[in-house]
Motif scaffolding. Structure first.
Motif, short mmCIF file in Angstrom:
data_model
loop_
_atom_site.label_atom_id
_atom_site.label_comp_id
_atom_site.label_asym_id
_atom_site.label_seq_id
_atom_site.Cartn_x
_atom_site.Cartn_y
_atom_site.Cartn_z
N ILE A 1 21.68 -42.34 16.17
CA ILE A 1 21.83 -42.48 17.63
C ILE A 1 20.52 -42.10 18.32
N GLN A 2 19.93 -40.99 17.89
CA GLN A 2 18.66 -40.55 18.48
C GLN A 2 17.58 -41.62 18.33
N ARG A 3 17.44 -42.17 17.14
CA ARG A 3 16.42 -43.21 16.92
C ARG A 3 16.65 -44.40 17.85
N TRP A 4 17.90 -44.83 17.98
CA TRP A 4 18.21 -45.98 18.82
C TRP A 4 17.89 -45.68 20.29
N VAL A 5 18.29 -44.51 20.75
CA VAL A 5 18.02 -44.13 22.15
C VAL A 5 16.52 -44.06 22.39
N GLU A 6 15.78 -43.43 21.48
CA GLU A 6 14.33 -43.34 21.65
C GLU A 6 13.69 -44.72 21.66
N HIS A 7 14.17 -45.61 20.83
CA HIS A 7 13.65 -46.98 20.83
C HIS A 7 13.90 -47.65 22.17
N GLU A 8 15.12 -47.51 22.68
CA GLU A 8 15.47 -48.13 23.96
C GLU A 8 14.69 -47.52 25.13
N LEU A 9 14.48 -46.22 25.08
CA LEU A 9 13.73 -45.54 26.14
C LEU A 9 12.23 -45.81 26.04
N GLY A 10 11.75 -46.06 24.83
CA GLY A 10 10.32 -46.15 24.61
C GLY A 10 9.68 -44.78 24.70
N ASP A 11 10.45 -43.75 24.41
CA ASP A 11 9.99 -42.37 24.53
C ASP A 11 10.81 -41.50 23.57
N LYS A 12 10.29 -40.33 23.26
CA LYS A 12 10.96 -39.40 22.35
C LYS A 12 11.72 -38.32 23.11
N LEU A 13 12.83 -37.85 22.52
CA LEU A 13 13.49 -36.67 23.04
C LEU A 13 12.55 -35.50 22.80
N GLY A 14 12.56 -34.53 23.70
CA GLY A 14 11.70 -33.38 23.56
C GLY A 14 12.50 -32.10 23.43
N PRO A 15 11.81 -30.97 23.23
CA PRO A 15 12.51 -29.69 23.12
C PRO A 15 13.39 -29.43 24.35
N ASP A 16 14.57 -28.88 24.11
CA ASP A 16 15.51 -28.60 25.20
C ASP A 16 15.33 -27.16 25.66
N PRO A 17 14.71 -26.96 26.81
CA PRO A 17 14.46 -25.60 27.30
C PRO A 17 15.69 -24.95 27.93
N THR A 18 16.81 -25.69 28.00
CA THR A 18 17.99 -25.17 28.69
C THR A 18 18.91 -24.36 27.78
N VAL A 19 18.56 -24.23 26.49
CA VAL A 19 19.47 -23.55 25.55
C VAL A 19 18.71 -22.63 24.61
N THR A 20 19.34 -21.50 24.31
CA THR A 20 18.84 -20.55 23.30
C THR A 20 20.03 -20.18 22.41
N ALA A 21 19.73 -19.56 21.28
CA ALA A 21 20.80 -19.10 20.40
C ALA A 21 21.70 -18.10 21.12
N GLU A 22 21.11 -17.28 21.95
CA GLU A 22 21.90 -16.29 22.69
C GLU A 22 22.94 -16.98 23.58
N MET A 23 22.58 -18.11 24.13
CA MET A 23 23.50 -18.85 24.99
C MET A 23 24.62 -19.51 24.20
N ALA B 1 20.77 -40.09 28.69
CA ALA B 1 19.32 -39.87 28.73
C ALA B 1 18.74 -40.34 30.05
N ARG B 2 19.35 -41.35 30.62
CA ARG B 2 18.88 -41.88 31.92
C ARG B 2 19.47 -41.11 33.11
N GLY B 3 20.28 -40.08 32.83
CA GLY B 3 20.85 -39.25 33.89
C GLY B 3 22.10 -39.83 34.53
N GLU B 4 22.68 -40.86 33.92
CA GLU B 4 23.88 -41.50 34.49
C GLU B 4 25.16 -40.84 34.01
N ARG B 5 25.12 -40.11 32.92
CA ARG B 5 26.24 -39.40 32.31
C ARG B 5 25.67 -38.13 31.69
N THR B 6 26.55 -37.32 31.09
CA THR B 6 26.11 -36.15 30.34
C THR B 6 26.70 -36.25 28.94
#
Length: 190
Positions: A125-147, A98-103
């Motif tokens: 995992i998502q809840r823990w990451v969001e708590h640590e970030l102090g922010d929520k994950l948002g919609p991922d514009p990089t993927v569609t069902a077609e992809m 989430a911090r851009g250090e890994r994928t």
């Protein structure tokens, strides 16, 4: 997952396992500065063990491969998960992504299990990451069902280089379909 628990230890950890793989390819493991671990189903246990150690890959892809333990009072689909050392290790890796250090890419189904399902574990995992970030994950514009080979999903979330995709499937067909999406994932994010 029990069959996978001794895997890394039998090679002397991730570093020993990578050295063996490198030798099999005629390479030196030190030349592998960037590597990706991809797993499906129970193979996710190895990802927990990798993340618990000192040698982290540049990327981790888990295709319906994050499972855990429920508390004694837990019931199918109730969302309860014991956030044990393995899930904590994956969560730390997810935070680094989430911090851009890994994928990290986490796909999960809605298959209900007596143990903590991939959906329940990914949500923990998502809840823990969001708590640590102090922010929520948002919609991922990089993927569609077609992809994803026309495979529709319920939700795709992202933050930095952490991608979390939920599929509606509740059966073995869904589980197997996710296994076949590794090449699409590699093209999209790896």
């Amino acid at each position: 997952t029990a069959a996978y628990k001794p895997l890394l230890a039998s090679y002397g950890g991730a570093k020993g396992w990578l050295a063996l793989l490198a030798r099999a390819c005629g390479k030196e493991s030190e030349s592998w500065r960037h590597w990706c671990f991809t797993a499906w189903s129970a193979g996710g246990q190895v990802a927990k063990d990798i993340c618990a150690g000192p040698v982290w890959p540049a990327a981790i892809v888990l295709l319906d491969a994050v499972y855990g333990t429920k508390p004694a009072s837990g019931r199918r689909g109730d969302g309860s998960v014991i956030f044990d050392a393995g899930l904590q290790a994956l969560a730390r890796y997810a935070l680094a992504a989430a911090r851009g250090e890994r994928t990290m890419v986490l796909f999960h189904s809605r298959i209900s299990t007596a143990y903590a399902s991939s959906k329940e574990c990914c949500e923990a995992i998502q809840r823990w990451v969001e708590h640590e970030l102090g922010d929520k994950l948002g919609p991922d514009p990089t993927v569609t069902a077609e992809m994803l080979d026309q495979h529709g999903f319920v939700e795709a979330l992202a933050y930095g280089d952490l991608h979390l995709v939920e599929f509606a499937g509740i059966d073995a067909k869904e589980h197997i379909t996710e296994a076949h999406l590794y090449d699409e994932v590699w093209k999209l994010w790896i």
